[in-house]
Design a protein around this motif. Structure first.
Motif, PDB file in Angstrom:
ATOM      1  N   ILE A  96      37.322  38.414  33.071  1.00 23.28           N
ATOM      2  CA  ILE A  96      37.435  37.226  32.219  1.00 23.28           C
ATOM      3  C   ILE A  96      36.456  36.150  32.679  1.00 23.28           C
ATOM      4  CG2 ILE A  96      38.965  35.323  31.522  1.00 23.28           C
ATOM      5  CD1 ILE A  96      41.308  37.345  31.693  1.00 23.28           C
ATOM      6  N   LEU A  97      36.472  35.844  33.989  1.00 27.64           N
ATOM      7  CA  LEU A  97      35.601  34.784  34.523  1.00 27.64           C
ATOM      8  C   LEU A  97      34.124  35.097  34.274  1.00 27.64           C
ATOM      9  CD1 LEU A  97      37.011  33.603  37.973  1.00 27.64           C
ATOM     10  CD2 LEU A  97      36.716  32.279  35.867  1.00 27.64           C
ATOM     11  N   ALA A  98      33.702  36.307  34.678  1.00 25.41           N
ATOM     12  CA  ALA A  98      32.293  36.682  34.554  1.00 25.41           C
ATOM     13  C   ALA A  98      31.836  36.577  33.102  1.00 25.41           C
ATOM     14  CB  ALA A  98      32.075  38.101  35.074  1.00 25.41           C
ATOM     15  N   ASN A  99      32.651  37.102  32.193  1.00 24.50           N
ATOM     16  CA  ASN A  99      32.200  37.174  30.806  1.00 24.50           C
ATOM     17  C   ASN A  99      32.387  35.872  30.046  1.00 24.50           C
ATOM     18  OD1 ASN A  99      31.196  40.044  30.369  1.00 24.50           O
ATOM     19  ND2 ASN A  99      33.098  40.352  31.469  1.00 24.50           N
ATOM     20  N   ALA A 100      33.334  35.041  30.485  1.00 22.45           N
ATOM     21  CA  ALA A 100      33.475  33.728  29.855  1.00 22.45           C
ATOM     22  C   ALA A 100      32.216  32.901  30.129  1.00 22.45           C
ATOM     23  CB  ALA A 100      34.720  33.016  30.375  1.00 22.45           C
ATOM     24  N   ILE A 101      31.755  32.932  31.377  1.00 24.76           N
ATOM     25  CA  ILE A 101      30.549  32.175  31.730  1.00 24.76           C
ATOM     26  C   ILE A 101      29.327  32.784  31.035  1.00 24.76           C
ATOM     27  CG2 ILE A 101      29.021  31.496  33.635  1.00 24.76           C
ATOM     28  CD1 ILE A 101      31.527  31.449  35.428  1.00 24.76           C
ATOM     29  N   THR A 102      29.253  34.112  31.014  1.00 24.60           N
ATOM     30  CA  THR A 102      28.097  34.777  30.411  1.00 24.60           C
ATOM     31  C   THR A 102      28.079  34.598  28.899  1.00 24.60           C
ATOM     32  OG1 THR A 102      28.177  36.387  32.207  1.00 24.60           O
ATOM     33  CG2 THR A 102      26.778  36.923  30.345  1.00 24.60           C
ATOM     34  N   VAL A 103      29.238  34.560  28.272  1.00 24.03           N
ATOM     35  CA  VAL A 103      29.267  34.390  26.819  1.00 24.03           C
ATOM     36  C   VAL A 103      28.702  33.010  26.439  1.00 24.03           C
ATOM     37  CG1 VAL A 103      31.490  33.353  26.075  1.00 24.03           C
ATOM     38  CG2 VAL A 103      30.646  35.394  24.948  1.00 24.03           C
ATOM     39  N   ILE A 104      29.019  32.005  27.245  1.00 18.83           N
ATOM     40  CA  ILE A 104      28.509  30.657  26.972  1.00 18.83           C
ATOM     41  C   ILE A 104      26.996  30.605  27.210  1.00 18.83           C
ATOM     42  CG2 ILE A 104      28.597  28.234  27.703  1.00 18.83           C
ATOM     43  CD1 ILE A 104      31.573  28.796  28.478  1.00 18.83           C
ATOM     44  N   SER A 105      26.558  31.165  28.354  1.00 20.36           N
ATOM     45  CA  SER A 105      25.124  31.083  28.656  1.00 20.36           C
ATOM     46  C   SER A 105      24.303  31.983  27.722  1.00 20.36           C
ATOM     47  CB  SER A 105      24.852  31.395  30.129  1.00 20.36           C
ATOM     48  OG  SER A 105      25.553  32.520  30.548  1.00 20.36           O
ATOM     49  N   SER A 106      24.854  33.116  27.304  1.00 21.77           N
ATOM     50  CA  SER A 106      24.149  33.967  26.344  1.00 21.77           C
ATOM     51  C   SER A 106      24.043  33.268  24.995  1.00 21.77           C
ATOM     52  CB  SER A 106      24.896  35.281  26.110  1.00 21.77           C
ATOM     53  OG  SER A 106      25.093  35.960  27.294  1.00 21.77           O
ATOM     54  N   PHE A 107      25.092  32.557  24.643  1.00 18.73           N
ATOM     55  CA  PHE A 107      25.077  31.813  23.389  1.00 18.73           C
ATOM     56  C   PHE A 107      23.955  30.782  23.408  1.00 18.73           C
ATOM     57  CE2 PHE A 107      26.332  28.413  20.528  1.00 18.73           C
ATOM     58  CZ  PHE A 107      26.618  29.127  19.373  1.00 18.73           C
ATOM     59  N   LEU A 108      23.778  30.116  24.560  1.00 16.77           N
ATOM     60  CA  LEU A 108      22.684  29.156  24.718  1.00 16.77           C
ATOM     61  C   LEU A 108      21.329  29.841  24.548  1.00 16.77           C
ATOM     62  CD1 LEU A 108      23.767  26.876  27.692  1.00 16.77           C
ATOM     63  CD2 LEU A 108      23.249  26.171  25.349  1.00 16.77           C
ATOM     64  N   LEU A 109      21.168  31.011  25.191  1.00 13.61           N
ATOM     65  CA  LEU A 109      19.902  31.756  25.089  1.00 13.61           C
ATOM     66  C   LEU A 109      19.635  32.167  23.642  1.00 13.61           C
ATOM     67  CD1 LEU A 109      19.700  34.085  28.242  1.00 13.61           C
ATOM     68  CD2 LEU A 109      18.322  32.077  27.708  1.00 13.61           C
TER      69      LEU A 109
END
Lengths: 86, 86
Positions: free
Chosen positions: A63-76
């Motif tokens: 959950i933690l890893a992908n919550a952060i990655t989902v936000i940063s991927s969305f930015l990218l």
């Protein structure tokens, strides 16, 4: 928290920490030429599925890893659509 | 296989499939300038930890995704060390 979850949190910290400078650099340079929109969209959707998987499995690391990655991927993705020519 | 694992396998397929063209492109172009060695090493070690986590959790999705990614990341690391100047 059990020992297995600690290994997961180490994994989550390492892979997420390795990804964030990429986001920062893209934000700074606005250079999105290395990002393929279809591939990155596929990656983004995959991360959303990982997040759902983590919630259903009740895995804090996932959950933690992908919550952060989902936000940063969305930015990218946003940078790619905003600054991308190809 | 339960329904949760199917969601995990969809996630694994999407994120792994999005990563492989990057490996192929790097192999073809030998352009490793976009790869930061310290960051990518951190990512690689993180993937190894995810793989251990998947084995301990007996999660087929996590094992599959990270087994493929560990091999392809290893290739990228090898390209970086072989072709990288910086």
């Amino acid at each position: 928290m059990d020992d297995i979850e600690i290994i997961g949190l180490i994994a989550a910290t390492l892979t997420t920490a390795a990804f964030l400078p990429q986001v920062y650099q893209t934000w700074k340079t606005k250079d999105v030429s290395g990002l393929s929109l279809p591939m990155f969209t596929m990656f983004f959707v995959g991360i959303v599925f990982w997040l759902i998987y983590g919630v259903l499995k009740e895995s804090l690391s996932i959950i933690l890893a992908n919550a952060i990655t989902v936000i940063s991927s969305f930015l990218l993705l946003y940078f790619k659509i905003k600054y991308g020519k190809n």
